[in-house]
Design an enzyme around this catalytic site. Sequence first.
Site, PDB file in Angstrom:
ATOM      1  N   SER A 249       7.134   0.520   8.650  1.00 40.95           N
ATOM      2  CA  SER A 249       7.802  -0.225   7.590  1.00 40.95           C
ATOM      3  C   SER A 249       8.703  -1.314   8.169  1.00 40.95           C
ATOM      4  O   SER A 249       8.252  -2.101   9.008  1.00 40.95           O
ATOM      5  CB  SER A 249       8.579   0.753   6.698  1.00 40.95           C
ATOM      6  OG  SER A 249       8.959   0.132   5.488  1.00 40.95           O
ATOM      7  N   ASP A 343      -0.750   1.152  -0.030  1.00 35.10           N
ATOM      8  CA  ASP A 343       0.672   0.942   0.245  1.00 35.10           C
ATOM      9  C   ASP A 343       1.270   0.095  -0.877  1.00 35.10           C
ATOM     10  O   ASP A 343       0.893  -1.064  -1.057  1.00 35.10           O
ATOM     11  CB  ASP A 343       0.820   0.225   1.597  1.00 35.10           C
ATOM     12  CG  ASP A 343       2.268   0.050   2.027  1.00 35.10           C
ATOM     13  OD1 ASP A 343       3.176   0.339   1.222  1.00 35.10           O
ATOM     14  OD2 ASP A 343       2.476  -0.375   3.172  1.00 35.10           O
ATOM     15  N   HIS A 377       2.328   4.430   1.570  1.00 32.95           N
ATOM     16  CA  HIS A 377       3.193   3.763   2.552  1.00 32.95           C
ATOM     17  C   HIS A 377       3.698   4.709   3.627  1.00 32.95           C
ATOM     18  O   HIS A 377       3.633   4.397   4.812  1.00 32.95           O
ATOM     19  CB  HIS A 377       4.381   3.131   1.819  1.00 32.95           C
ATOM     20  CG  HIS A 377       5.291   2.327   2.704  1.00 32.95           C
ATOM     21  ND1 HIS A 377       4.859   1.215   3.395  1.00 32.95           N
ATOM     22  CD2 HIS A 377       6.612   2.466   3.005  1.00 32.95           C
ATOM     23  CE1 HIS A 377       5.871   0.701   4.081  1.00 32.95           C
ATOM     24  NE2 HIS A 377       6.938   1.439   3.872  1.00 32.95           N
TER      25      HIS A 377
END
Length: 427
Positions: A249, A343, A377
């Site tokens: 991320s 995601d 994600h």
Amino acid sequence: MALLMRRCTNIFRINPLVRMSSNSAVRLGLSPASCMFDEAVEIKVSGLSPRQRVELHSELKDDKGLVFRAWASYEADGRGQLDLGVQASDSGTYTGVDPMGLFWSMKPDVPHSKFLKRDASIPQLYSIQASSGGQVLAREVNERHFMAPGVRRTPVRDGRIRGTLFTPPGRGPFPAVIDLYTLGGTLCEPRAALLANKGFMVLALAYYGYQDMPKKVDKLELEYFEEALTFLQKQPEVKQTGIGTVSFSKSGDLALSMASFLPNIKASVCINVSISNVLFPLHYKDMVIPPLSSKMKRITFTDSGIMDIRDVLDDPMAKENLSTVIPIQRATCNFLFLVSEDDRNWNSTYFAEQACNILKAHGKANYEVVSYPKAGHFLEVPYMPQHPSGFHAAVDQVVVFGGEPKVHADAQLDAWRRVQEFFKQHL
């Protein structure tokens, strides 16, 4: 032993409404009863009546005291036996044949909560019970460890550096990795510890919001990560052939920046990352990389009313945004991009494609992309409860993170294998 007994007692609260069976010949077998967190467990039940209906429940309590649970309904075979590796669940938090379904399909009692493990030296206890007709027939505890025997966990406070260092048993030298997680406030100790079990020396590095570090920042300095790199390289057990990074991320653009501007980065695993700098300006010496802009008007909402921010960020490859793109063509390391196609945090598939286009345009072939359809994600270590939605610090709201549970769980298994193979190959 007294401490272990207290902890075991505290988690035996799966269903307060069921009655305990007073004289049951039913046996619930967990093999192994104690194992590493990324290892699978065989679960079998014996002593049931032929074709008896039975429910299996699992429960854990994380370091914040949050409870996560899973359950599944089965029918015993003609001999009164149940093997989760052979027989299929027909209802519950998962269905079908899945020996680890009671682990990966866990859901929090408090919606949108994420599993937290602050100290990887403490194993995670899972309570598993079998019940039928309102009676608990048997229950056992699976003790899941993050650190193998001999692995050392050392808190790090060196200059500005804060984090935790995990060292494999033995004298080394060991290939070394810096583990970067997402936004500040915590460390990803489980992943770092599990990598140390595989023979890597791993520094789980905080970069704000942790211990005495600033709770909020308006910029980040690459010099801090340079200090961490220097610190790790100075450790006597570290192999002096280059350092790896594993990022996820927001930390991904930091890892890409490290590879682009700092020496001795040899291998970089990038999990659902951005090709552009995001959220905060990144400073390094006299250079500043601005954050990629966004448009809040592109926010949408799911049918259940949860915010979806996937398309909020502007296109990094638009002419006006190119100054935000990390110049990864400068990097000499090898890249492994792990991408979840569902995601919902941002378009990590597009970002990975653009990263590869940049590298290819500069005559480089030092990259690999692995894409996981329908994964979300938070692509983490195997059997970690999925985090499909939760609070997002950047927007101060609960958002959807995506991922179909079973497919996501399978993706975590495959990604973990690839991370290890990649570091073994390049470090």
